[in-house]
Design an enzyme around this catalytic site. Structure first.
Site, mmCIF file in Angstrom:
data_model
loop_
_atom_site.group_PDB
_atom_site.id
_atom_site.type_symbol
_atom_site.label_atom_id
_atom_site.label_comp_id
_atom_site.label_asym_id
_atom_site.label_seq_id
_atom_site.Cartn_x
_atom_site.Cartn_y
_atom_site.Cartn_z
ATOM 1 N N GLU A 1 -12.656 -2.721 12.029
ATOM 2 C CA GLU A 1 -12.295 -1.682 11.004
ATOM 3 C C GLU A 1 -13.190 -2.102 10.171
ATOM 4 O O GLU A 1 -13.621 -1.150 9.973
ATOM 5 C CB GLU A 1 -10.757 -1.599 9.823
ATOM 6 C CG GLU A 1 -11.351 -1.184 8.999
ATOM 7 C CD GLU A 1 -9.658 -1.012 7.706
ATOM 8 O OE1 GLU A 1 -8.870 -2.014 8.371
ATOM 9 O OE2 GLU A 1 -9.309 -0.778 7.076
ATOM 10 N N GLU B 1 1.069 -1.098 -0.078
ATOM 11 C CA GLU B 1 -0.152 0.178 0.178
ATOM 12 C C GLU B 1 0.878 1.439 0.129
ATOM 13 O O GLU B 1 0.731 1.994 0.682
ATOM 14 C CB GLU B 1 -1.013 -0.007 1.168
ATOM 15 C CG GLU B 1 -1.818 -1.454 1.607
ATOM 16 C CD GLU B 1 -3.732 -1.488 2.345
ATOM 17 O OE1 GLU B 1 -2.875 -0.773 3.772
ATOM 18 O OE2 GLU B 1 -4.058 -1.796 2.011
ATOM 19 N N ASP C 1 -8.048 -9.232 3.979
ATOM 20 C CA ASP C 1 -7.841 -8.001 4.850
ATOM 21 C C ASP C 1 -9.038 -8.188 5.826
ATOM 22 O O ASP C 1 -9.933 -7.372 5.688
ATOM 23 C CB ASP C 1 -7.797 -6.945 3.654
ATOM 24 C CG ASP C 1 -7.269 -5.469 4.465
ATOM 25 O OD1 ASP C 1 -6.748 -5.022 5.764
ATOM 26 O OD2 ASP C 1 -7.168 -4.723 4.204
HETATM 27 C C1 BDP Z 1 -6.498 -2.378 5.438
HETATM 28 C C2 BDP Z 1 -6.350 -0.841 6.159
HETATM 29 C C3 BDP Z 1 -5.071 0.188 6.548
HETATM 30 C C4 BDP Z 1 -3.681 -0.494 6.637
HETATM 31 C C5 BDP Z 1 -3.342 -2.302 6.111
HETATM 32 C C6 BDP Z 1 -2.708 -2.755 6.816
HETATM 33 O O1 BDP Z 1 -7.794 -0.202 5.840
HETATM 34 O O2 BDP Z 1 -5.727 1.126 6.646
HETATM 35 O O3 BDP Z 1 -2.705 0.298 6.951
HETATM 36 O O4 BDP Z 1 -4.862 -2.648 6.126
HETATM 37 O O5 BDP Z 1 -2.922 -3.644 6.977
HETATM 38 O O6 BDP Z 1 -6.893 -2.716 6.290
HETATM 39 O O7 BDP Z 1 -1.361 -2.847 6.912
#
Ligand code: BDP
Length: 676
Positions: free
Chosen positions: A370, A269, A342
């Site tokens: 989340e 990401e 996720d």
């Molecule tokens: C996702 C989240 C994000 C996190 C990412 C992670 O939306 O905010 O940074 O995982 O785990 O679920 O790095």
């Protein structure tokens, strides 16, 4: 299960009158302890253990006994033996280490609080994992990524000079359930955390936590040598980079001699990582591991990676990491999210577990909700984690971590019931064999009910049932039958299965996951599709790969099924989808009724707060159901079965809903008021 709650009848005392704002979490025992407590060792840790017992223990004399004999040593420094002697006249807590004495003291207090019989104690405990760790996704500006309970606990500006009492409360609470590590900052890490200025602040926190057996760890930004050190590269094989990390680690250990190590999100990401320099994850992790090794520090290297390629996102962590098996140093642990995508309300387990026999692995659960309604929805998560352990042998893991749901809210977690997830995480990290039922029972007895009152037993039992059903209810009203990632853009609170942002990554769009069309719905991950099923061990691969044997709960995860596909219930897929969504809604309604039974049994303050959050949850459940069914109906061209509650929204109206929240914001009431 039958046994559950009979112990309520035995509790010999009334809970005291404190402000019931949830701030005491499950540690609500009265402070009128009156027993003799002795200890054969004077040290900060054992003094805390002694003080906890003196404050609250009301039974026979207790001796805390630090003793390294054969029996205690097999249980390790954190293990303990809790034994009654002299015909029930004395209790001894024996441990080979001071930490064990502290955990033993909390165990005894938990027994008292849950009404156990002390006359014949003979308990031996030792944790399943040496590392039981919270991950805070806290930023240095005190926002919390995916945090729904206020700001970050860490007041960086006031640190190191000012230490909030909450730091001690936090450490004590963690110790009470056996959590022994904390990563203080977000995995999307600012390199600033490694500056001397911040290390001094980190040191101040570490000093508060140490007597409670909690070590501090930091998330690090892989490009820190560039961002903080001014080097032209962060290539893990570059000698200046290697030297920079070595020096930095040395500096950290000067501040914090028992520093635990690093957590790293790399090449994920948008975060920097070794692949930016054509190096592998192993080369990146090993370089940090070598720097930490002389101090016994570790690297927790996350496997949460997925690039915008054609490969099914659910396959990518495996594709990237499995070939690296055997290449990591022995102080590296690969930290893997429980599922392959996720933190969805339900995912199959990640097939990377068990696929790297020569590499240490740990699981990352998400305690913060989340994807399960933030701190507005009641969702007890232990059943979800238990489900994971149905597939992954606890002993195959080295450690357990959980993304914290803690913030500055008075009750720490936003929703009073979200506290149960912090509690359950700690208990499971100590002993993953514990059942979610047993944990719920323990937690409720300590947190909510005046167990002395027999009239409360039936109510407590109903509330317990509500907890046990709550996660499945969320799955049903959000994304049943293996659906996943139907969440809105920008936040992960509400539904937006239609979401389509031009130019955005395909695998950030719900349609990438649900693939709804005239032909049906679901992601074909069988051999006719992405073949993600092949990443599972043979027996599961064939079970999941065949649409007629694939369990309903994973059907649309692994298959693109026609709308009239016959389900195990005999219904068509479309009808089953409608019934599941409706079931979720009806369950939340039943939670409201159950909770109303608790009025008068528990304090008004917490009763009302939970009651009003359940109202929000009930409205949100209808929102989810209407949004998803009305949208999918456009493709299925089938009617909603007659015996199901009719939609109360128009699809076009729902498409206009835009919640004014981002990653770092807490929705709570403000947002909800704006929406309604
Ligand atoms: C996702 C989240 C994000 C996190 C990412 C992670 O939306 O905010 O940074 O995982 O785990 O679920 O790095």
């Amino acid at each position: 299960m039958k046994r559950i709650f009979t112990l309520f009848l035995l509790l010999p005392f009334l809970l005291p009158a404190f402000a019931e704002d949830g701030s005491r979490l499950w540690l609500r025992y009265s402070t009128d302890g009156n027993a003799t407590v002795s200890c054969n060792k004077q040290s900060p840790i054992s003094e805390i253990a002694t003080a906890e017992l003196r404050k609250a223990w009301k039974g026979v004399p207790v001796a805390l006994n630090l003793q390294r004999n054969k029996e205690s040593q097999t249980l390790g420094e954190e293990g303990y033996i809790l034994r009654t002697s002299d015909n029930g006249q004395n209790i001894t807590i024996t441990s080979a280490g001071e930490h064990g004495l502290l955990y033993g003291a909390f165990h005894l207090l938990r027994l008292q609080d849950t009404g156990a019989d002390f006359s014949k104690l003979n308990i031996k405990e030792s944790p399943a994992y040496n590392l039981r760790i919270l991950n805070h996704w806290d930023n240095l500006d005190r926002t919390v990524e995916r945090g729904y309970a206020g700001q970050s606990l860490w007041d960086w500006e006031a640190l190191p000079a000012t230490l909030s009492d909450r730091y001690t409360d936090y450490a004590r609470t963690n110790a009470s359930v056996g959590i022994n590590g904390t990563v203080l900052n977000n995995v999307n890490a600012s390199s600033q955390i490694l500056s001397a200025e911040y290390l001094e602040k980190v040191k101040a926190l570490a000093d508060v936590f140490r007597p409670y057996g909690i070590r501090v760890y930091l998330s690090v930004n892989f490009a820190s040598p560039m961002q903080l050190g001014g080097l032209p590269t962060a290539d893990p094989l570059n000698k200046d980079v290697i030297a920079w990390w070595k020096n930095k680690v040395k500096e950290i250990y000067r501040f914090i001699p028992d520093f635990g190590g690093f957590l790293v999100k790399a090449n994920s990401e948008g975060q920097p990582g070794p692949c930016d320099f054509d190096r592998t994850h192993a080369e990146g992790a090993n370089m940090l591991a070598d720097a930490l090794k002389p101090y016994k520090g570790i690297v927790m290297w996350r496997a949460f990676v997925y690039s915008p390629t054609d490969a099914d996102r659910a396959k990518q962590a495996y594709l990237e990491f499995q070939p690296l098996d055997g290449q990591f140093r022995n102080n590296v642990i690969i930290q893997i999210k429980n599922g392959p995508v996720d933190f969805q309300p339900r995912e199959p387990y990640s097939p990377l577990f068990g696929a790297m026999p020569r590499t240490a692995q740990m699981v990352e659960f998400q305690i913060t909700q989340e994807y399960l309604g933030f701190s507005n929805h009641l969702a007890y998560l232990a059943p979800m984690w238990e489900e994971f352990f149905d597939f992954v042998q606890p002993s195959s893991l080295k450690a357990m971590s959980g993304v914290a749901n803690i913030g500055t809210d008075t009750n720490w977690c936003g929703h009073h019931f979200a506290q149960s997830n912090w509690y359950a995480f700690g208990r499971l990290a100590w002993n993953p064999e514990l059942s979610s039922e047993a944990i719920a029972e323990e937690w409720l007895k300590q947190t909510f009910f005046d167990a002395h009152n027999q009239q409360h037993v039936p109510v407590a039992y109903e509330v317990y049932r509500m907890m046990m059903e709550s996660r499945e209810a969320v799955v049903d009203y959000m994304m049943p039958l293996g659906l996943h990632h139907l969440f809105a853009w920008g936040h992960h609170y509400g539904p937006e299965p239609w979401c389509d942002i031009p130019g955005a990554r395909k695998d950030w769009m719900p349609s990438y996951y649900h693939k709804a069309g005239k032909s049906g719905i679901g992601f074909d991950r069988s051999h006719t599709g992405s073949n993600a099923t092949a990443q599972y061990p043979d027996s599961l691969c064939s079970l999941y790969d065949n649409i007629s044997t694939c369990p309903d709960e994973y059907l649309l995860w692994f298959h693109h099924a026609p709308w009239n596909h016959t389900m195990q219930s005999g219904r068509t897929l479309w009808d089953e989808l409608c019934y599941r969504y409706d079931k979720g809604v009806q369950q939340v309604r039943s939670f409201q009724r159950i909770w109303d039974l608790a009025e008068g049994c528990i304090d008004e303050e917490r009763f009302k707060d939970v009651q009003s959050r359940l109202k929000i949850q009930a409205r949100d459940a209808v929102w989810w159901k209407d949004a998803c069914l009305l949208y999918f109906m456009e493709y299925s061209d089938m009617r909603i079965p007659h015996d199901i509650e009719r939609p109360v929204h128009e699809l076009d109206d729902l498409k206009q809903v835009k919640l004014p929240i981002g990653n770092h914001e807490c929705p709570a009431r403000k947002m909800l008021n704006q929406r309604r």
